[in-house]
Design a protein around this motif. Sequence first.
Motif, PDB file in Angstrom:
ATOM      1  N   LEU A 223     -21.200  -8.081  23.493  1.00 12.20           N
ATOM      2  CA  LEU A 223     -20.364  -7.207  22.665  1.00 12.20           C
ATOM      3  C   LEU A 223     -18.893  -7.227  23.088  1.00 12.20           C
ATOM      4  O   LEU A 223     -18.131  -6.356  22.708  1.00 12.20           O
ATOM      5  CB  LEU A 223     -20.896  -5.766  22.729  1.00 12.20           C
ATOM      6  N   LEU A 224     -18.499  -8.220  23.875  1.00 10.82           N
ATOM      7  CA  LEU A 224     -17.139  -8.230  24.417  1.00 10.82           C
ATOM      8  C   LEU A 224     -16.060  -8.452  23.360  1.00 10.82           C
ATOM      9  O   LEU A 224     -15.011  -7.832  23.403  1.00 10.82           O
ATOM     10  CB  LEU A 224     -17.009  -9.288  25.512  1.00 10.82           C
ATOM     11  N   VAL A 225     -16.288  -9.353  22.424  1.00 16.52           N
ATOM     12  CA  VAL A 225     -15.282  -9.655  21.408  1.00 16.52           C
ATOM     13  C   VAL A 225     -15.634  -8.879  20.144  1.00 16.52           C
ATOM     14  O   VAL A 225     -16.724  -9.040  19.606  1.00 16.52           O
ATOM     15  CB  VAL A 225     -15.231 -11.171  21.121  1.00 16.52           C
ATOM     16  N   ASN A 226     -14.721  -8.033  19.691  1.00 16.86           N
ATOM     17  CA  ASN A 226     -14.930  -7.204  18.503  1.00 16.86           C
ATOM     18  C   ASN A 226     -16.292  -6.510  18.579  1.00 16.86           C
ATOM     19  O   ASN A 226     -17.225  -6.851  17.823  1.00 16.86           O
ATOM     20  CB  ASN A 226     -14.798  -8.036  17.224  1.00 16.86           C
ATOM     21  N   PRO A 227     -16.439  -5.557  19.492  1.00 15.12           N
ATOM     22  CA  PRO A 227     -17.751  -4.978  19.776  1.00 15.12           C
ATOM     23  C   PRO A 227     -18.470  -4.371  18.576  1.00 15.12           C
ATOM     24  O   PRO A 227     -19.676  -4.532  18.442  1.00 15.12           O
ATOM     25  CB  PRO A 227     -17.470  -3.919  20.837  1.00 15.12           C
ATOM     26  N   ARG A 228     -17.759  -3.694  17.691  1.00 13.37           N
ATOM     27  CA  ARG A 228     -18.440  -3.084  16.542  1.00 13.37           C
ATOM     28  C   ARG A 228     -19.018  -4.148  15.611  1.00 13.37           C
ATOM     29  O   ARG A 228     -20.161  -4.037  15.175  1.00 13.37           O
ATOM     30  CB  ARG A 228     -17.507  -2.143  15.786  1.00 13.37           C
ATOM     31  N   ALA A 229     -18.240  -5.169  15.334  1.00 12.75           N
ATOM     32  CA  ALA A 229     -18.742  -6.253  14.473  1.00 12.75           C
ATOM     33  C   ALA A 229     -19.878  -6.998  15.165  1.00 12.75           C
ATOM     34  O   ALA A 229     -20.879  -7.353  14.533  1.00 12.75           O
ATOM     35  CB  ALA A 229     -17.610  -7.219  14.113  1.00 12.75           C
ATOM     36  N   ALA A 230     -19.741  -7.227  16.479  1.00 13.97           N
ATOM     37  CA  ALA A 230     -20.784  -7.931  17.229  1.00 13.97           C
ATOM     38  C   ALA A 230     -22.081  -7.120  17.229  1.00 13.97           C
ATOM     39  O   ALA A 230     -23.168  -7.668  17.032  1.00 13.97           O
ATOM     40  CB  ALA A 230     -20.318  -8.203  18.665  1.00 13.97           C
ATOM     41  N   TRP A 231     -21.979  -5.788  17.440  1.00 13.09           N
ATOM     42  CA  TRP A 231     -23.168  -4.931  17.452  1.00 13.09           C
ATOM     43  C   TRP A 231     -23.849  -4.972  16.078  1.00 13.09           C
ATOM     44  O   TRP A 231     -25.066  -5.091  15.983  1.00 13.09           O
ATOM     45  CB  TRP A 231     -22.793  -3.492  17.829  1.00 13.09           C
ATOM     46  N   THR A 232     -23.050  -4.882  15.031  1.00 13.88           N
ATOM     47  CA  THR A 232     -23.600  -4.899  13.672  1.00 13.88           C
ATOM     48  C   THR A 232     -24.296  -6.229  13.386  1.00 13.88           C
ATOM     49  O   THR A 232     -25.399  -6.256  12.823  1.00 13.88           O
ATOM     50  CB  THR A 232     -22.479  -4.632  12.635  1.00 13.88           C
ATOM     51  N   ARG A 233     -23.689  -7.335  13.807  1.00 14.75           N
ATOM     52  CA  ARG A 233     -24.309  -8.661  13.641  1.00 14.75           C
ATOM     53  C   ARG A 233     -25.634  -8.739  14.395  1.00 14.75           C
ATOM     54  O   ARG A 233     -26.638  -9.214  13.853  1.00 14.75           O
ATOM     55  CB  ARG A 233     -23.371  -9.756  14.153  1.00 14.75           C
ATOM     56  N   LEU A 234     -25.625  -8.283  15.664  1.00 12.04           N
ATOM     57  CA  LEU A 234     -26.854  -8.286  16.469  1.00 12.04           C
ATOM     58  C   LEU A 234     -27.938  -7.456  15.796  1.00 12.04           C
ATOM     59  O   LEU A 234     -29.091  -7.881  15.695  1.00 12.04           O
ATOM     60  CB  LEU A 234     -26.604  -7.709  17.862  1.00 12.04           C
ATOM     61  N   MET A 235     -27.566  -6.278  15.341  1.00 17.38           N
ATOM     62  CA  MET A 235     -28.547  -5.379  14.733  1.00 17.38           C
ATOM     63  C   MET A 235     -29.116  -5.979  13.444  1.00 17.38           C
ATOM     64  O   MET A 235     -30.319  -5.904  13.196  1.00 17.38           O
ATOM     65  CB  MET A 235     -27.910  -4.018  14.472  1.00 17.38           C
ATOM     66  N   ASN A 236     -28.247  -6.573  12.633  1.00 16.58           N
ATOM     67  CA  ASN A 236     -28.719  -7.209  11.397  1.00 16.58           C
ATOM     68  C   ASN A 236     -29.683  -8.350  11.702  1.00 16.58           C
ATOM     69  O   ASN A 236     -30.679  -8.537  11.010  1.00 16.58           O
ATOM     70  CB  ASN A 236     -27.549  -7.710  10.552  1.00 16.58           C
ATOM     71  N   ALA A 237     -29.402  -9.110  12.756  1.00 17.81           N
ATOM     72  CA  ALA A 237     -30.249 -10.245  13.124  1.00 17.81           C
ATOM     73  C   ALA A 237     -31.571  -9.796  13.750  1.00 17.81           C
ATOM     74  O   ALA A 237     -32.584 -10.477  13.630  1.00 17.81           O
ATOM     75  CB  ALA A 237     -29.497 -11.162  14.095  1.00 17.81           C
ATOM     76  N   ARG A 238     -31.554  -8.652  14.421  1.00 22.67           N
ATOM     77  CA  ARG A 238     -32.722  -8.217  15.196  1.00 22.67           C
ATOM     78  C   ARG A 238     -33.608  -7.180  14.513  1.00 22.67           C
ATOM     79  O   ARG A 238     -34.770  -7.029  14.889  1.00 22.67           O
ATOM     80  CB  ARG A 238     -32.251  -7.633  16.539  1.00 22.67           C
ATOM     81  N   ARG A 239     -33.095  -6.440  13.539  1.00 16.24           N
ATOM     82  CA  ARG A 239     -33.826  -5.304  12.959  1.00 16.24           C
ATOM     83  C   ARG A 239     -35.240  -5.688  12.517  1.00 16.24           C
ATOM     84  O   ARG A 239     -36.205  -5.005  12.835  1.00 16.24           O
ATOM     85  CB  ARG A 239     -33.062  -4.689  11.788  1.00 16.24           C
ATOM     86  N   GLU A 240     -35.379  -6.758  11.785  1.00 16.05           N
ATOM     87  CA  GLU A 240     -36.700  -7.148  11.279  1.00 16.05           C
ATOM     88  C   GLU A 240     -37.678  -7.401  12.436  1.00 16.05           C
ATOM     89  O   GLU A 240     -38.839  -7.001  12.370  1.00 16.05           O
ATOM     90  CB  GLU A 240     -36.598  -8.385  10.393  1.00 16.05           C
ATOM     91  N   THR A 241     -37.197  -8.037  13.500  1.00 20.26           N
ATOM     92  CA  THR A 241     -38.067  -8.310  14.649  1.00 20.26           C
ATOM     93  C   THR A 241     -38.440  -7.012  15.358  1.00 20.26           C
ATOM     94  O   THR A 241     -39.597  -6.809  15.718  1.00 20.26           O
ATOM     95  CB  THR A 241     -37.396  -9.302  15.619  1.00 20.26           C
ATOM     96  N   TYR A 242     -37.467  -6.107  15.549  1.00 14.62           N
ATOM     97  CA  TYR A 242     -37.777  -4.807  16.148  1.00 14.62           C
ATOM     98  C   TYR A 242     -38.894  -4.124  15.351  1.00 14.62           C
ATOM     99  O   TYR A 242     -39.830  -3.570  15.913  1.00 14.62           O
ATOM    100  CB  TYR A 242     -36.554  -3.879  16.160  1.00 14.62           C
ATOM    101  N   GLU A 243     -38.760  -4.147  14.020  1.00 14.30           N
ATOM    102  CA  GLU A 243     -39.743  -3.483  13.167  1.00 14.30           C
ATOM    103  C   GLU A 243     -41.099  -4.183  13.219  1.00 14.30           C
ATOM    104  O   GLU A 243     -42.136  -3.527  13.242  1.00 14.30           O
ATOM    105  CB  GLU A 243     -39.217  -3.402  11.735  1.00 14.30           C
ATOM    106  N   THR A 244     -41.094  -5.506  13.273  1.00 20.22           N
ATOM    107  CA  THR A 244     -42.333  -6.277  13.271  1.00 20.22           C
ATOM    108  C   THR A 244     -43.151  -6.067  14.542  1.00 20.22           C
ATOM    109  O   THR A 244     -44.370  -5.958  14.480  1.00 20.22           O
ATOM    110  CB  THR A 244     -42.021  -7.788  13.102  1.00 20.22           C
ATOM    111  N   VAL A 245     -42.494  -6.007  15.691  1.00 19.25           N
ATOM    112  CA  VAL A 245     -43.231  -5.895  16.956  1.00 19.25           C
ATOM    113  C   VAL A 245     -43.624  -4.458  17.298  1.00 19.25           C
ATOM    114  O   VAL A 245     -44.400  -4.236  18.223  1.00 19.25           O
ATOM    115  CB  VAL A 245     -42.445  -6.503  18.157  1.00 19.25           C
ATOM    116  N   SER A 246     -43.093  -3.492  16.555  1.00 22.69           N
ATOM    117  CA  SER A 246     -43.287  -2.085  16.901  1.00 22.69           C
ATOM    118  C   SER A 246     -44.366  -1.413  16.075  1.00 22.69           C
ATOM    119  O   SER A 246     -44.556  -1.726  14.906  1.00 22.69           O
ATOM    120  CB  SER A 246     -41.972  -1.315  16.701  1.00 22.69           C
ATOM    121  N   GLY A 247     -45.008  -0.438  16.710  1.00 22.62           N
ATOM    122  CA  GLY A 247     -45.989   0.372  16.009  1.00 22.62           C
ATOM    123  C   GLY A 247     -45.359   1.549  15.299  1.00 22.62           C
ATOM    124  O   GLY A 247     -45.936   2.115  14.374  1.00 22.62           O
ATOM    125  N   THR A 248     -44.158   1.932  15.733  1.00 25.56           N
ATOM    126  CA  THR A 248     -43.431   3.030  15.101  1.00 25.56           C
ATOM    127  C   THR A 248     -41.945   2.864  15.372  1.00 25.56           C
ATOM    128  O   THR A 248     -41.539   2.168  16.298  1.00 25.56           O
ATOM    129  CB  THR A 248     -43.927   4.406  15.611  1.00 25.56           C
TER     130      THR A 248
END
Length: 170
Positions: free
Chosen positions: A123-148
């Motif tokens: 998150l060093l370069v443009n942290p808000r944009a980087a966080w949003t990119r990470l979250m967009n890329a990871r959300r589906e996987t977080y949801e898939t591996v989780s029970g809740t």
Amino acid sequence: MTRPVVVLVGPPGAGKSTVGQVLAERLSVALHDVDVAIEAAQGRTVSDIFVEDGEPAFRALERAEVLRALTEHEGVLALGGGAVMQPDVATALQEGGHAVVFLDVTIADASSRVGFDASRPLLLVNPRAAWTRLMNARRETYETVSGTRVDTAGRTPEQVADEVTAWLGR
């Protein structure tokens, strides 16, 4: 079979370490934070590992530590934000019958919690944009591996732990 009571996943700033500590105390078990374990074993910070050895080297350490902890740790297990993006880790979480909780958070809450400082190497370069990119890329996987999914936005660690313990039936 030895396994964690609960595994916490989610993005930076979701509260995995903080909520994990509250849960561990409530459940009278130990907290195993993967990033903390890697730092202790390597004698340097995750950020230093990223800078000195590169992300692939860190991910290899992370994968090994998560896969070990999934079969040897009996308490609360808090994964680093990117751990679930490794296929071996995602498969182990899904096929291992683990109680996995996705701690979700908005960027506003995440930024107030972590401050997007140098300890967050992705998150060093443009942290808000980087966080949003990470979250967009990871959300589906977080949801898939989780029970809740538990929303942590605007809630105390204790309130989040209440919801997790209720889901665990404890």
